[in-house]
Design a protein around this motif. Structure first.
Motif, PDB file in Angstrom:
ATOM      1  N   ARG A  80     -50.370  18.253  -0.173  1.00  0.00           N
ATOM      2  CA  ARG A  80     -51.178  17.346  -1.117  1.00  0.00           C
ATOM      3  C   ARG A  80     -52.573  17.492  -0.745  1.00  0.00           C
ATOM      4  O   ARG A  80     -53.587  16.866  -1.425  1.00  0.00           O
ATOM      5  CB  ARG A  80     -50.780  16.123  -0.785  1.00  0.00           C
ATOM      6  CG  ARG A  80     -49.306  15.483  -0.989  1.00  0.00           C
ATOM      7  CD  ARG A  80     -49.125  15.879  -2.304  1.00  0.00           C
ATOM      8  NE  ARG A  80     -47.630  15.368  -2.656  1.00  0.00           N
ATOM      9  CZ  ARG A  80     -47.060  16.196  -3.741  1.00  0.00           C
ATOM     10  NH1 ARG A  80     -47.573  16.919  -4.318  1.00  0.00           N
ATOM     11  NH2 ARG A  80     -45.969  15.593  -4.028  1.00  0.00           N
ATOM     12  N   MET A  81     -53.152  18.572   0.007  1.00  0.00           N
ATOM     13  CA  MET A  81     -54.513  18.774   0.134  1.00  0.00           C
ATOM     14  C   MET A  81     -55.263  19.419  -1.068  1.00  0.00           C
ATOM     15  O   MET A  81     -54.434  20.039  -1.776  1.00  0.00           O
ATOM     16  CB  MET A  81     -54.720  19.822   1.360  1.00  0.00           C
ATOM     17  CG  MET A  81     -54.464  19.384   2.688  1.00  0.00           C
ATOM     18  SD  MET A  81     -54.865  20.518   3.982  1.00  0.00           S
ATOM     19  CE  MET A  81     -54.575  19.573   5.521  1.00  0.00           C
ATOM     20  N   PRO A  82     -56.502  19.030  -1.233  1.00  0.00           N
ATOM     21  CA  PRO A  82     -57.186  19.583  -2.235  1.00  0.00           C
ATOM     22  C   PRO A  82     -57.018  21.029  -2.801  1.00  0.00           C
ATOM     23  O   PRO A  82     -57.130  21.734  -1.751  1.00  0.00           O
ATOM     24  CB  PRO A  82     -58.603  19.153  -2.316  1.00  0.00           C
ATOM     25  CG  PRO A  82     -58.332  17.738  -1.298  1.00  0.00           C
ATOM     26  CD  PRO A  82     -57.400  18.184  -0.426  1.00  0.00           C
ATOM     27  N   ASN A  83     -56.839  21.614  -3.823  1.00  0.00           N
ATOM     28  CA  ASN A  83     -56.737  23.006  -3.955  1.00  0.00           C
ATOM     29  C   ASN A  83     -55.644  23.700  -3.224  1.00  0.00           C
ATOM     30  O   ASN A  83     -55.719  24.975  -2.826  1.00  0.00           O
ATOM     31  CB  ASN A  83     -57.985  23.655  -3.977  1.00  0.00           C
ATOM     32  CG  ASN A  83     -58.996  22.915  -4.739  1.00  0.00           C
ATOM     33  OD1 ASN A  83     -58.871  22.810  -6.037  1.00  0.00           O
ATOM     34  ND2 ASN A  83     -60.098  22.763  -4.108  1.00  0.00           N
ATOM     35  N   ALA A  84     -54.617  23.011  -2.935  1.00  0.00           N
ATOM     36  CA  ALA A  84     -53.613  23.501  -1.891  1.00  0.00           C
ATOM     37  C   ALA A  84     -52.717  24.489  -2.801  1.00  0.00           C
ATOM     38  O   ALA A  84     -52.481  24.326  -3.769  1.00  0.00           O
ATOM     39  CB  ALA A  84     -52.525  22.411  -1.597  1.00  0.00           C
ATOM     40  N   ALA A  85     -52.418  25.652  -1.926  1.00  0.00           N
ATOM     41  CA  ALA A  85     -51.572  26.664  -2.591  1.00  0.00           C
ATOM     42  C   ALA A  85     -50.294  26.232  -2.355  1.00  0.00           C
ATOM     43  O   ALA A  85     -49.890  25.464  -1.541  1.00  0.00           O
ATOM     44  CB  ALA A  85     -51.934  27.918  -1.928  1.00  0.00           C
ATOM     45  N   PRO A  86     -49.416  26.770  -3.165  1.00  0.00           N
ATOM     46  CA  PRO A  86     -47.779  26.548  -2.902  1.00  0.00           C
ATOM     47  C   PRO A  86     -47.394  26.892  -1.429  1.00  0.00           C
ATOM     48  O   PRO A  86     -47.933  27.828  -0.909  1.00  0.00           O
ATOM     49  CB  PRO A  86     -47.097  27.552  -3.712  1.00  0.00           C
ATOM     50  CG  PRO A  86     -48.132  27.867  -5.047  1.00  0.00           C
ATOM     51  CD  PRO A  86     -49.572  27.856  -4.283  1.00  0.00           C
ATOM     52  N   CYS A  87     -46.680  25.877  -0.845  1.00  0.00           N
ATOM     53  CA  CYS A  87     -45.977  26.097   0.163  1.00  0.00           C
ATOM     54  C   CYS A  87     -44.744  25.721   0.413  1.00  0.00           C
ATOM     55  O   CYS A  87     -44.130  24.959  -0.338  1.00  0.00           O
ATOM     56  CB  CYS A  87     -46.940  25.538   1.485  1.00  0.00           C
ATOM     57  SG  CYS A  87     -46.878  23.672   1.407  1.00  0.00           S
ATOM     58  N   ARG A  88     -43.735  26.143   1.326  1.00  0.00           N
ATOM     59  CA  ARG A  88     -42.567  25.793   1.561  1.00  0.00           C
ATOM     60  C   ARG A  88     -42.212  25.222   2.848  1.00  0.00           C
ATOM     61  O   ARG A  88     -43.069  26.046   3.991  1.00  0.00           O
ATOM     62  CB  ARG A  88     -41.825  26.732   1.305  1.00  0.00           C
ATOM     63  CG  ARG A  88     -41.675  27.175  -0.344  1.00  0.00           C
ATOM     64  CD  ARG A  88     -40.750  28.299  -0.824  1.00  0.00           C
ATOM     65  NE  ARG A  88     -40.845  28.691  -2.289  1.00  0.00           N
ATOM     66  CZ  ARG A  88     -40.346  29.654  -2.764  1.00  0.00           C
ATOM     67  NH1 ARG A  88     -39.563  30.576  -1.838  1.00  0.00           N
ATOM     68  NH2 ARG A  88     -40.445  30.099  -3.867  1.00  0.00           N
ATOM     69  N   LEU A  89     -40.951  24.715   3.192  1.00  0.00           N
ATOM     70  CA  LEU A  89     -40.606  24.304   4.530  1.00  0.00           C
ATOM     71  C   LEU A  89     -39.203  24.829   4.739  1.00  0.00           C
ATOM     72  O   LEU A  89     -38.442  24.088   3.974  1.00  0.00           O
ATOM     73  CB  LEU A  89     -40.730  22.953   5.015  1.00  0.00           C
ATOM     74  CG  LEU A  89     -40.388  22.370   6.132  1.00  0.00           C
ATOM     75  CD1 LEU A  89     -41.058  23.131   7.373  1.00  0.00           C
ATOM     76  CD2 LEU A  89     -40.512  20.780   6.397  1.00  0.00           C
ATOM     77  N   THR A  98     -44.644  30.112   3.545  1.00  0.00           N
ATOM     78  CA  THR A  98     -43.405  29.452   4.157  1.00  0.00           C
ATOM     79  C   THR A  98     -43.318  29.072   5.602  1.00  0.00           C
ATOM     80  O   THR A  98     -43.743  29.768   6.305  1.00  0.00           O
ATOM     81  CB  THR A  98     -42.224  30.385   3.710  1.00  0.00           C
ATOM     82  OG1 THR A  98     -42.025  30.655   2.528  1.00  0.00           O
ATOM     83  CG2 THR A  98     -41.094  29.737   4.289  1.00  0.00           C
ATOM     84  N   ILE A  99     -43.443  27.854   6.062  1.00  0.00           N
ATOM     85  CA  ILE A  99     -43.368  27.341   7.356  1.00  0.00           C
ATOM     86  C   ILE A  99     -41.866  27.199   7.565  1.00  0.00           C
ATOM     87  O   ILE A  99     -40.980  26.736   7.236  1.00  0.00           O
ATOM     88  CB  ILE A  99     -44.214  25.972   7.467  1.00  0.00           C
ATOM     89  CG1 ILE A  99     -45.362  25.707   7.020  1.00  0.00           C
ATOM     90  CG2 ILE A  99     -44.038  25.329   8.753  1.00  0.00           C
ATOM     91  CD1 ILE A  99     -46.043  24.376   6.418  1.00  0.00           C
ATOM     92  N   GLY A 100     -41.669  27.745   8.805  1.00  0.00           N
ATOM     93  CA  GLY A 100     -40.290  27.567   9.341  1.00  0.00           C
ATOM     94  C   GLY A 100     -39.952  26.741  10.634  1.00  0.00           C
ATOM     95  O   GLY A 100     -40.932  26.535  11.441  1.00  0.00           O
ATOM     96  N   TYR A 101     -39.082  26.194  10.748  1.00  0.00           N
ATOM     97  CA  TYR A 101     -38.466  25.414  11.962  1.00  0.00           C
ATOM     98  C   TYR A 101     -37.285  26.042  12.368  1.00  0.00           C
ATOM     99  O   TYR A 101     -36.332  26.053  11.669  1.00  0.00           O
ATOM    100  CB  TYR A 101     -38.344  23.860  11.787  1.00  0.00           C
ATOM    101  CG  TYR A 101     -37.947  22.958  12.793  1.00  0.00           C
ATOM    102  CD1 TYR A 101     -38.913  22.442  13.460  1.00  0.00           C
ATOM    103  CD2 TYR A 101     -36.593  22.904  13.000  1.00  0.00           C
ATOM    104  CE1 TYR A 101     -38.120  21.264  14.546  1.00  0.00           C
ATOM    105  CE2 TYR A 101     -36.000  22.193  13.833  1.00  0.00           C
ATOM    106  CZ  TYR A 101     -36.784  21.242  14.676  1.00  0.00           C
ATOM    107  OH  TYR A 101     -36.351  20.530  15.631  1.00  0.00           O
ATOM    108  N   PHE A 102     -37.042  26.475  13.655  1.00  0.00           N
ATOM    109  CA  PHE A 102     -35.868  26.919  14.246  1.00  0.00           C
ATOM    110  C   PHE A 102     -35.764  26.553  15.486  1.00  0.00           C
ATOM    111  O   PHE A 102     -36.038  26.899  16.386  1.00  0.00           O
ATOM    112  CB  PHE A 102     -35.527  28.360  14.098  1.00  0.00           C
ATOM    113  CG  PHE A 102     -34.166  29.027  14.250  1.00  0.00           C
ATOM    114  CD1 PHE A 102     -33.633  29.351  13.126  1.00  0.00           C
ATOM    115  CD2 PHE A 102     -33.570  28.831  15.469  1.00  0.00           C
ATOM    116  CE1 PHE A 102     -32.294  29.721  13.201  1.00  0.00           C
ATOM    117  CE2 PHE A 102     -32.309  29.200  15.611  1.00  0.00           C
ATOM    118  CZ  PHE A 102     -31.712  29.735  14.350  1.00  0.00           C
TER     119      PHE A 102
END
Length: 428
Positions: free
Chosen positions: A269-278, A244-248
């Motif tokens: 969208r990177m190849p073999n990308a693991a799940p991520c959140r913003l 999880t990427i955060g912006y504050f």
């Protein structure tokens, strides 16, 4: 010491300078100094206990009316006090926040003309109150845009006047010509009368040496410090949860949320990308709702909207909870940041950061070891740098640990206040 610290309200927004000043004056008071935080334009807004005086000088309504009409330049002070009521100023601030700097050129020039401008009555009121009721040993202006009052304050009080440098160019560069050039000329003239300066980073001290033509030896560098109450508690375990990427920070183009959103889409969208959140939070002014909506539309087009979360600007406790729920913080500003409080807050909670290689960020990361740098305004490089931490979570944990240790050891309100008081004493 008896200190008058004159700050500037930000039209109802959470403002890094207001928060810095409030934290500093709170710590100075705790160390035994008689320090007053005196707001101008509007009341300040902070997510900590507000220690500012209830009276607002240079109230935004009076300043505006005096600029537009000669009648209000001669009204009784008692009438002006009614227009300076904090509740009224807070209400008006909801509309003032829509006003862009480029629309305020003539008003800024007039304010910087000081006793020769349309707001001379406001200077007289502040100088009279300081001399009659406060009688400070030293006066500190929160930025050079307030420097139009320096001559009258020094004449009336006969005490040293210092100025904190923490983002003046950002406002001035938004002004159109000929206002920008005239304002810069006026500020440079006032700087010759100001006794000394405090910059929030070495970067900004060097920059201001050229920008305001201030000899470097007259600028003291004091890095920001945090009130660490509530920061630094144990973080919930994040292993096994999506990265999880955060912006504050304030949600606006200058802070670069659009760059982070682009990087998030690239990363996902990177190849073999693991799940991520913003996850995104921070002050959102009404004028920037379309900006956030455009970013949300972009993320929806990428079919990533289920992995995006916007949290309304929270209180202090909720901010800490937000930070505990992310793996990395990134605020990829398009401008050269002079302070970086949001970065220090993340590090104080063990959250590593990825920041642009400009402004104060390189020196803060050198001092804390709490994150990585990327190329400014480059979503591709930002995505690649974020992926380093996504692929190597133990490395991110180590960066967060080092950053937390450094902030709790050195970037404290107590250290900031102590160093500020030491600078003050050299002028007494």
């Amino acid at each position: 010491m008896k200190i008058a610290y004159i700050t500037a309200g930000a039209a109802g927004m959470y403002c890094g300078s207001c928060m810095h000043d409030n934290t500093l004056v709170t710590a100075l008071t705790a160390q035994g100094h008689d320090a007053l935080l005196i707001p101008t334009y509007t009341p300040i807004r902070t997510d900590e206990i507000d220690v500012s005086q209830k009276r607002v000088f240079f109230g935004g309504i009076n300043v505006y009316l005096q600029q537009k009409s000669a009648l209000f330049r001669h009204t009784p002070w008692s009438l002006d006090r009614l227009l300076d009521a904090p509740r009224l100023l807070r209400w008006v601030s909801r509309f003032a926040v829509k006003t862009q700097a480029e629309q305020l050129g003539d008003l800024t020039v007039s304010m910087l003309k000081g006793e020769h401008g349309h707001q001379v009555k406001e200077i007289e009121k502040l100088a009279h109150w300081l001399a009659a009721e406060v009688r400070p040993e030293i006066v500190n202006l929160t930025n050079a845009l307030l420097s139009g009052m320096v001559h009258e304050i020094k004449r009336k009080l006969g005490v040293p006047v210092l100025c904190t440098l923490q983002g003046d160019d950002l406002y001035l560069e938004a002004l159109p010509e000929p206002f920008r050039g005239e304002c810069l000329q006026l500020v440079r003239a006032h700087c010759r009368e100001i006794d000394g300066f405090i910059a929030t980073s070495r970067y900004y001290a060097e920059f201001m040496t050229e920008y305001f033509a201030i000899p470097r030896e007259r600028i003291h560098v004091i890095h920001p410090g945090l009130n660490l109450a509530g920061h630094g508690g144990p973080r919930p375990e994040r292993n096994g949860k999506p990265f999880t990427i955060g912006y504050f920070a304030r949600i606006c183009p200058d802070k670069g949320l659009h760059i982070l959103a682009d990087a998030f889409c690239i990363l996902a969208r990177m190849p073999n990308a693991a799940p991520c959140r913003l996850h995104v939070s921070g002050w959102l002014g009404e004028n920037n709702h379309p900006y956030l909506a455009k970013i949300q539309d972009r993320i929806k087009e990428e079919r990533l909207h289920e992995h995006f979360l916007h949290v309304e600007s929270p209180d202090h406790l909720s901010k800490v909870r937000f930070l505990h729920g992310i793996d990395v913080l990134s605020v990829p500003t398009v401008y050269r940041e002079p302070k970086g409080l949001y970065m220090l807050e993340a590090l104080a909670n063990g959250v590593p950061v990825v920041q642009p290689r400009h402004g104060s960020f390189p020196e803060l990361l050198e001092a804390t070891g709490g994150g990585l740098l990327c190329n400014p305004e480059d979503p591709q490089d930002l995505a690649r740098t974020l992926k380093q931490l996504q692929d190597n979570r133990p490395h991110g944990h180590e960066l967060g640990r080092k950053g937390k240790e450094a902030v709790h050891r050195h970037f404290t309100a107590e250290r900031m206040a102590r160093e500020t008081a030491e600078v003050y004493r050299t002028y007494l």
